[in-house]
Design an enzyme around this catalytic site. Structure first.
Site, short mmCIF file in Angstrom:
data_model
loop_
_atom_site.label_atom_id
_atom_site.label_comp_id
_atom_site.label_asym_id
_atom_site.label_seq_id
_atom_site.Cartn_x
_atom_site.Cartn_y
_atom_site.Cartn_z
N ARG A 60 -8.45 -9.76 -0.08
CA ARG A 60 -7.02 -10.12 -0.07
C ARG A 60 -6.40 -9.71 1.26
O ARG A 60 -5.48 -10.34 1.76
CB ARG A 60 -6.31 -9.42 -1.25
CG ARG A 60 -6.86 -9.83 -2.62
CD ARG A 60 -6.26 -9.02 -3.74
NE ARG A 60 -6.60 -7.61 -3.66
CZ ARG A 60 -6.19 -6.67 -4.50
NH1 ARG A 60 -5.39 -7.01 -5.52
NH2 ARG A 60 -6.55 -5.42 -4.38
N HIS A 76 -9.68 2.57 -2.22
CA HIS A 76 -9.61 1.84 -3.49
C HIS A 76 -10.49 2.53 -4.52
O HIS A 76 -11.50 3.14 -4.18
CB HIS A 76 -10.07 0.39 -3.32
CG HIS A 76 -9.57 -0.50 -4.41
ND1 HIS A 76 -10.25 -0.68 -5.59
CD2 HIS A 76 -8.43 -1.24 -4.51
CE1 HIS A 76 -9.56 -1.50 -6.36
NE2 HIS A 76 -8.46 -1.86 -5.73
N ASP A 118 -2.52 -4.05 0.11
CA ASP A 118 -1.18 -3.58 0.52
C ASP A 118 -1.09 -3.24 2.01
O ASP A 118 0.01 -3.11 2.55
CB ASP A 118 -0.80 -2.34 -0.30
CG ASP A 118 -0.73 -2.66 -1.77
OD1 ASP A 118 -0.20 -3.72 -2.11
OD2 ASP A 118 -1.23 -1.86 -2.58
N HIS A 162 -0.47 2.73 -6.63
CA HIS A 162 -0.74 1.35 -7.06
C HIS A 162 0.16 0.41 -6.24
O HIS A 162 0.10 0.43 -5.01
CB HIS A 162 -0.53 1.27 -8.57
CG HIS A 162 -1.01 0.02 -9.24
ND1 HIS A 162 -1.94 -0.83 -8.69
CD2 HIS A 162 -0.69 -0.54 -10.45
CE1 HIS A 162 -2.17 -1.84 -9.51
NE2 HIS A 162 -1.41 -1.70 -10.59
N SER A 222 -1.62 -1.59 -13.72
CA SER A 222 -0.67 -2.54 -14.33
C SER A 222 -1.33 -3.41 -15.41
O SER A 222 -0.72 -3.65 -16.46
CB SER A 222 -0.02 -3.42 -13.26
OG SER A 222 -0.98 -3.97 -12.39
#
Ligand code: NMX
Ligand code: MLT
Length: 441
Positions: free
Chosen positions: A327, A318, A373, A271, A241
């Site tokens: 995160r 990743h 995620d 993504h 992005s």
């Protein structure tokens, strides 16, 4: 000129002069070599971009202008009584490189409130789509409808000078960031709440108002939104992005066109769409097993089944990270504080125990650990936001902070059109046979 814009101009002038000097003095220094494998395999590890807002370390994870997530949680201003940072403060930090005071964050919040009006034709454009259109499709269409408001496009058509590009980009970036929560909340209420829309509350902060417009007024959900909007905001420049927004912006496409392009990339399952895939995958597992909280053994069997069907385990792996994503850890911490007994959240934690050894045992997965995620959806479900197809829109609203701050920098630094060289396999083969000098393009 607003005070933040003025500070940005001053800072950008300084950095611009510094970069000119660096390139003049050291421009011919080699910073790496490129192998044929890298060219065929997604350009992993090739340094080919400059992004000022954040930097990713494979083992430590993301740092925003040098600050890790726990450091941001400790030092960015918060709402009264809150414990999560205000993402408006992170935007300030990414844009200017220094931590804001509470007063400066309040200034960003009120600037965004002032710029937040979304014209009715944007909603009409969204309404022209079938209600079952994916929320990311509706989001991108909404952004594109808003493009008619672009100050950059208008001023460019009027013959704007190069030296003013940053100024028009800054205005568009702030307008977009201010308006995205309204567009996103509109899509949520349209698709999942029978079009029963909620008006903005001008007294709330950016994330608090976003939560309110989606219909979530619980203070701890608002805290989750502040955390969510902070941790998803930026992940250096090479992710799909950010890179897409930068690439499209390099053609001097205005910030609306550039950001919409980035959001089309975020909508891919490798993504940003992975956050919906994670919850969908867990819901399917629970349904097949007929239990709310599967055991580690049951999860293991389900993971092996997923792999045997030729699918990836969503939320794991990743392209750059080689350890658990900080995160993920920040969200796990939030879960421990706010919902330690939630069955879905506990399932996510059990998956974290089960998946890494299985992925490691495959021998090909470079990072067996969870990414951002893997956790986000379970926290949202706890508050009743079960509509997982919407999750990537939340990611997108947050990502605007980083990629649009970067676009301001791109324009202020006069970053040129991005145009790397490509080759054909025919040419590679000729080169391997010693017949061609392929890298001279
Ligand atoms: N489950 C199963 N296999 C995997 C996984 C996974 N989670 N991650 C990587 N692999 C496989 C990958 O498909 C590849 O297999 P093959 O050679 O057969 O094509 C092999 O391992 C090597 O891939 P890597 O070099 O480890 O990973 P790469 O850098 O190519 O891709 C991802 C990174 C993130 C695309 C990949 O790990 C993945 O597909 N993960 C699941 C989707 C996901 O969670 N995406 C979200 C990323 C974070 N975000 O928000 O954007
Ligand atoms: C992101 O936040 O953009 C993802 O973790 C993907 C990436 O960094 O490549």
């Amino acid at each position: 000129m607003g005070i933040i814009k003025e500070r940005f101009r001053k800072k950008a002038d300084e950095v611009s002069a510094e970069i000119k000097e660096i390139v003049k003095t050291h421009g011919s220094k080699k910073i790496g070599e490129v192998t044929l494998a890298q060219v065929y395999q997604g350009m992993r590890g090739i340094t080919g971009l400059v992004t000022e807002t954040s930097l990713l370390d494979a083992n430590e994870g993301i740092r925003f202008r040098g600050y890790s997530i726990p450091e941001l949680q400790a030092s960015l201003p918060k709402v009264k009584g809150g414990s999560q940072p205000l993402p408006e403060g992170l935007f300030y930090l990414m844009l200017l490189g220094t931590l804001p005071t509470e007063e400066e964050v309040n200034h960003v919040t009120s600037t965004l409130q002032r710029r937040s009006h979304v014209p009715n034709y944007v909603f009409d454009t969204i309404e022209s789509l079938p209600v079952n259109a994916h929320p990311m499709t509706q989001f991108v269409v909404g952004i594109m409808a808003l493009q008619t408001e672009s100050s950059f496009a208008k001023r460019y058509a009027e013959g704007m000078s190069k030296k003013d590009y940053w100024d028009a980009t800054y205005d568009d970036a702030l307008d977009l960031i201010a308006r995205l929560p309204r567009i996103a909340a509109y899509i949520y209420r349209r698709k999942y709440r029978n079009g029963d829309h909620i008006q903005p509350n001008g007294l709330l902060d950016w994330s608090g108002n976003f939560a309110h417009m989606m219909g979530y007024d619980d203070e701890s959900f608002k805290e989750l939104m502040r955390l969510y909007m902070t941790i998803h905001a930026d992940h250096e420049g090479g992710n799909v992005s950010a890179h897409t927004t930068h690439l499209v912006g390099s053609a001097l496409s205005d910030p609306f066109l550039s950001f919409a392009a980035g959001m089309n990339g975020l909508a891919g399952p490798l993504h940003g769409l992975a956050n919906q895939e994670v919850v969908k995958w867990i819901f399917e597992m629970r349904e097949q097993l007929g239990v709310e909280l599967p055991s580690n053994e049951q999860i293991e069997q389900y993971v092996r089944k997923t792999l045997s069907e030729g699918k990836v385990v969503p939320g794991y792996g990743h392209a750059v990270l080689r350890k658990t994503d900080p995160r993920f850890t920040a969200q796990m911490e939030f879960g421990r504080q706010h919902m330690p007994d939630d069955a879905l959240v506990n399932t996510v934690w059990r998956i974290y125990e089960v998946v890494p050894p299985i992925l490691s045992s495959l021998g090909k997965v470079k990072n067996p650990w969870p990414n951002v995620d893997a956790h986000s959806g379970a926290l949202l479900v706890h508050y009743g936001m079960v509509e997982y197809e919407f999750y990537t829109v939340l990611f997108g609203v947050s990502r605007a902070l980083g990629v649009l701050a970067s676009l301001c920098w791109d324009r202020a630094l006069g970053m040129p059109l991005e145009r790397p060289k490509s080759v054909t396999t025919e040419l590679v083969k000729r080169w391997l046979d010693g017949k061609d000098e392929i890298w001279e393009g």
